[in-house]
Design an enzyme around this catalytic site. Structure first.
Site, PDB file in Angstrom:
ATOM      1  N   ALA A  23      23.886 -20.763  -9.989  1.00 61.05           N
ATOM      2  CA  ALA A  23      23.506 -20.273  -8.667  1.00 61.05           C
ATOM      3  C   ALA A  23      24.319 -20.959  -7.571  1.00 61.05           C
ATOM      4  O   ALA A  23      24.808 -22.085  -7.738  1.00 61.05           O
ATOM      5  CB  ALA A  23      22.016 -20.504  -8.428  1.00 61.05           C
ATOM      6  N   GLY A  67      22.484 -22.396 -13.973  1.00 63.33           N
ATOM      7  CA  GLY A  67      22.389 -20.975 -14.291  1.00 63.33           C
ATOM      8  C   GLY A  67      23.385 -20.547 -15.343  1.00 63.33           C
ATOM      9  O   GLY A  67      23.138 -19.593 -16.088  1.00 63.33           O
ATOM     10  N   GLU A  70      21.748 -21.309 -18.572  1.00 62.99           N
ATOM     11  CA  GLU A  70      20.683 -20.329 -18.779  1.00 62.99           C
ATOM     12  C   GLU A  70      21.248 -18.975 -19.181  1.00 62.99           C
ATOM     13  O   GLU A  70      20.656 -18.271 -20.014  1.00 62.99           O
ATOM     14  CB  GLU A  70      19.849 -20.210 -17.504  1.00 62.99           C
ATOM     15  CG  GLU A  70      19.024 -21.460 -17.223  1.00 62.99           C
ATOM     16  CD  GLU A  70      18.319 -21.426 -15.886  1.00 62.99           C
ATOM     17  OE1 GLU A  70      17.100 -21.691 -15.851  1.00 62.99           O
ATOM     18  OE2 GLU A  70      18.983 -21.143 -14.872  1.00 62.99           O
ATOM     19  N   GLU A  90      19.445 -29.198 -12.442  1.00 62.30           N
ATOM     20  CA  GLU A  90      18.655 -28.826 -11.271  1.00 62.30           C
ATOM     21  C   GLU A  90      17.816 -29.976 -10.729  1.00 62.30           C
ATOM     22  O   GLU A  90      17.538 -30.039  -9.524  1.00 62.30           O
ATOM     23  CB  GLU A  90      17.740 -27.639 -11.610  1.00 62.30           C
ATOM     24  CG  GLU A  90      18.468 -26.323 -11.830  1.00 62.30           C
ATOM     25  CD  GLU A  90      18.905 -26.115 -13.267  1.00 62.30           C
ATOM     26  OE1 GLU A  90      19.323 -24.993 -13.606  1.00 62.30           O
ATOM     27  OE2 GLU A  90      18.837 -27.085 -14.064  1.00 62.30           O
TER      28      GLU A  90
END
Length: 234
Positions: A23, A67, A70, A90
């Site tokens: 992100a 991300g 992920e 994060e």
């Protein structure tokens, strides 16, 4: 990604140094709880890959962080090179993984390892990904990783499309339900495939010692090809 019916498998990859960066931190800088909650921030992105029915292989070279990690975890199969670096950093931003990292990583490598990675933001290597069972295969070079993913995708694409989608569905179901429910669901899907044309072709070809060709419009009795509407192809 499922719109092209001629595509039997997908390979997802990035660059040599970065698989996917995750992100945009600048986008999140001024985001408030109200805005994140009301817009269901990141939900649409994190739901896209898991909804794809076509098998997807992630070929990971370089960094797959936040991300990006992920995204790789959403794939059906992960291949990576020794240059790969995974992580969920994060926590260093005062947040947690928001696109499935805490759930999928834990299922893949176990609670203790996942907890250490998520609580400290530490990275782990492609070699460790293979040792821990996160990656199906680990390659020495970036090019061999991508080629390995393409080779596997080509093998999958040669199989029965309906059987491949069914196989993916039942394997994914095992991640969501207790064993007993999963076994019952598997058996029902197994039975349903006996109504497909590909099953008839596959059994006939196996008895004749001929490899399956994913040609669903073949006559299983003699190998002749005829039209789809006459065959009743699934």
């Amino acid at each position: 990604m499922d719109d092209d019916k001629s595509t039997g498998a997908i390979v997802l990859t990035g660059g040599e140094k970065v698989f996917a960066a995750g992100a945009d931190i600048k986008e999140m800088k001024d985001l408030t709880f109200s805005e994140a909650f009301n817009s269901n921030f990141i939900a649409s992105w994190s739901a896209t890959i898991p909804s794809v029915r076509t098998p997807l292989i992630a070929a990971v070279n370089g960094h797959a962080l936040g991300g990006g990690c992920e995204l790789a975890l959403m794939a059906d199969i992960i291949y990576c090179s020794t240059t790969a670096s995974f992580g969920q950093p994060e926590i260093k931003l005062g947040i947690i993984p928001g696109a499935g990292g805490s759930q999928r990583l834990t299922k893949a490598i176990g609670k203790s390892r996942a907890m250490e990675i998520i609580l400290t933001g530490k990275r782990f290597s492609g070699t460790e990904a293979g040792q821990w069972g996160l990656a199906a295969r680990v390659f020495d070079t970036n090019d061999s990783c991508i080629q390995g993913a393409i080779d596997t995708a080509e093998k999958i694409a040669k199989m029965s499309g309906v059987a491949v989608k069914a196989a993916k569905e039942v394997v994914n179901k095992s991640q969501d339900v207790p064993l007993r429910d999963g076994l019952e669901y598997e058996r029902k899907v197994f039975h349903s495939l006996f109504g497909s044309r590909d099953q008839k072709i596959g059994i006939y070809r196996d008895l004749q010692n001929v490899p399956f060709s994913n040609a669903s419009n073949e006559d299983p009795r003699d190998g002749r090809v005829y039209t789809e509407d006459k065959a009743g192809v699934v």
